[in-house]
Motif scaffolding. Structure first.
Motif, PDB file in Angstrom:
ATOM      1  N   GLN A 111       0.628  -1.346  -0.175  1.00  0.00           N
ATOM      2  CA  GLN A 111       0.002   0.206  -0.037  1.00  0.00           C
ATOM      3  C   GLN A 111       1.061   1.272   0.034  1.00  0.00           C
ATOM      4  OE1 GLN A 111      -2.762  -0.415   3.116  1.00  0.00           O
ATOM      5  NE2 GLN A 111      -4.054  -1.716   2.074  1.00  0.00           N
ATOM      6  N   ALA A 112       1.937   1.445   0.720  1.00  0.00           N
ATOM      7  CA  ALA A 112       2.899   2.490   0.737  1.00  0.00           C
ATOM      8  C   ALA A 112       3.600   2.560  -0.462  1.00  0.00           C
ATOM      9  CB  ALA A 112       3.868   2.149   1.882  1.00  0.00           C
ATOM     10  N   GLY A 113       3.776   1.554  -1.240  1.00  0.00           N
ATOM     11  CA  GLY A 113       4.449   1.571  -2.627  1.00  0.00           C
ATOM     12  C   GLY A 113       3.479   1.887  -3.465  1.00  0.00           C
ATOM     13  N   ALA A 114       2.115   1.779  -3.351  1.00  0.00           N
ATOM     14  CA  ALA A 114       0.985   2.161  -4.144  1.00  0.00           C
ATOM     15  C   ALA A 114       0.630   3.863  -4.100  1.00  0.00           C
ATOM     16  CB  ALA A 114      -0.220   1.436  -3.943  1.00  0.00           C
ATOM     17  N   VAL A 115       0.813   4.143  -2.714  1.00  0.00           N
ATOM     18  CA  VAL A 115       0.639   5.655  -2.646  1.00  0.00           C
ATOM     19  C   VAL A 115       1.777   6.238  -3.028  1.00  0.00           C
ATOM     20  CG1 VAL A 115       0.672   7.375  -0.797  1.00  0.00           C
ATOM     21  CG2 VAL A 115      -0.875   5.176  -0.579  1.00  0.00           C
ATOM     22  N   LYS A 116       2.847   6.086  -3.199  1.00  0.00           N
ATOM     23  CA  LYS A 116       3.985   6.510  -3.736  1.00  0.00           C
ATOM     24  C   LYS A 116       4.050   6.533  -5.183  1.00  0.00           C
ATOM     25  CE  LYS A 116       8.121   4.489  -4.635  1.00  0.00           C
ATOM     26  NZ  LYS A 116       9.485   4.018  -4.492  1.00  0.00           N
ATOM     27  N   HIS A 117       3.530   5.548  -5.864  1.00  0.00           N
ATOM     28  CA  HIS A 117       3.413   5.605  -7.224  1.00  0.00           C
ATOM     29  C   HIS A 117       2.289   6.454  -7.715  1.00  0.00           C
ATOM     30  CE1 HIS A 117       1.948   3.353 -11.184  1.00  0.00           C
ATOM     31  NE2 HIS A 117       3.222   4.028 -11.418  1.00  0.00           N
ATOM     32  N   GLY A 118       1.012   6.704  -6.882  1.00  0.00           N
ATOM     33  CA  GLY A 118       0.040   7.446  -7.060  1.00  0.00           C
ATOM     34  C   GLY A 118       0.580   8.870  -6.912  1.00  0.00           C
ATOM     35  N   ILE A 119       1.089   9.168  -5.834  1.00  0.00           N
ATOM     36  CA  ILE A 119       1.759  10.496  -5.466  1.00  0.00           C
ATOM     37  C   ILE A 119       2.557  11.033  -6.654  1.00  0.00           C
ATOM     38  CG2 ILE A 119       3.330  11.910  -4.185  1.00  0.00           C
ATOM     39  CD1 ILE A 119       2.120  10.373  -1.569  1.00  0.00           C
TER      40      ILE A 119
END
Length: 166
Positions: A111-119
């Motif tokens: 989830q942290a990696g997904a948020v980083k990708h989205g940001i």
């Protein structure tokens, strides 16, 4: 010397040729344009493993909200918060944008990696000039590594059961 012919026969003439007026260069225009919604926010989707993050970015004080909770509460481990803020550190924009994210699926690191990708996707949509440093850092590329499925006749994806000779 005429305007058409600009040949220099000596080094002294070379100074006169190079002193000719040069047209000013225009600032490079960004290849992409800013993509905002009606509220002035940039939206992007980030993915990592089985996690999918929907991210909205707008100018603010640097508050990051994930699933209605503050980032310190949702991502308790400091390493996960470090992963999320990597994009702002590279672009030197820490504390300039508010992030609202909703995440589903996967575990906390996915989830942290997904948020980083989205940001990183949303930041490049809000400021297209930042695309090259974010892309050079590798944050726009979706990390496609996922867990391999379990096969029949195996204990896990590749691990076999213990061999017995008798």
């Amino acid at each position: 010397m005429s305007d058409i012919e600009t040949t220099a026969t000596s080094l002294a003439d070379l100074g006169q040729v190079t002193a000719a007026p040069v047209a000013p260069m225009q600032a490079p225009t960004p290849l992409r344009e800013q993509l905002l919604d009606k509220q002035g926010r940039a939206y992007a989707t980030g993915r990592r493993k089985d996690a999918v993050a929907r991210v909205w970015l707008k100018p603010g004080t640097g508050k990051i909200t994930v699933n209605g909770r503050d980032q310190e509460v949702y991502f308790a481990r400091p390493t996960l918060r470090l992963v999320i803020n990597q994009v702002f550190d590279i672009t030197e924009r820490r504390g300039q944008y508010d992030i609202v994210a909703t995440v589903k699926g996967g575990g906390l690191s996915g989830q942290a990696g997904a948020v980083k990708h989205g940001i990183s996707q949303a930041l490049t949509r809000y400021e297209p000039a930042l695309r090259s440093p974010v892309k050079a850092a590798g944050f726009l590329t979706r990390d496609s590594r996922v867990v391999e499925r379990k096969k029949y006749g195996k204990a896990k994806a590749r691990k076999s059961f213990q061999f017995s000779k008798r």
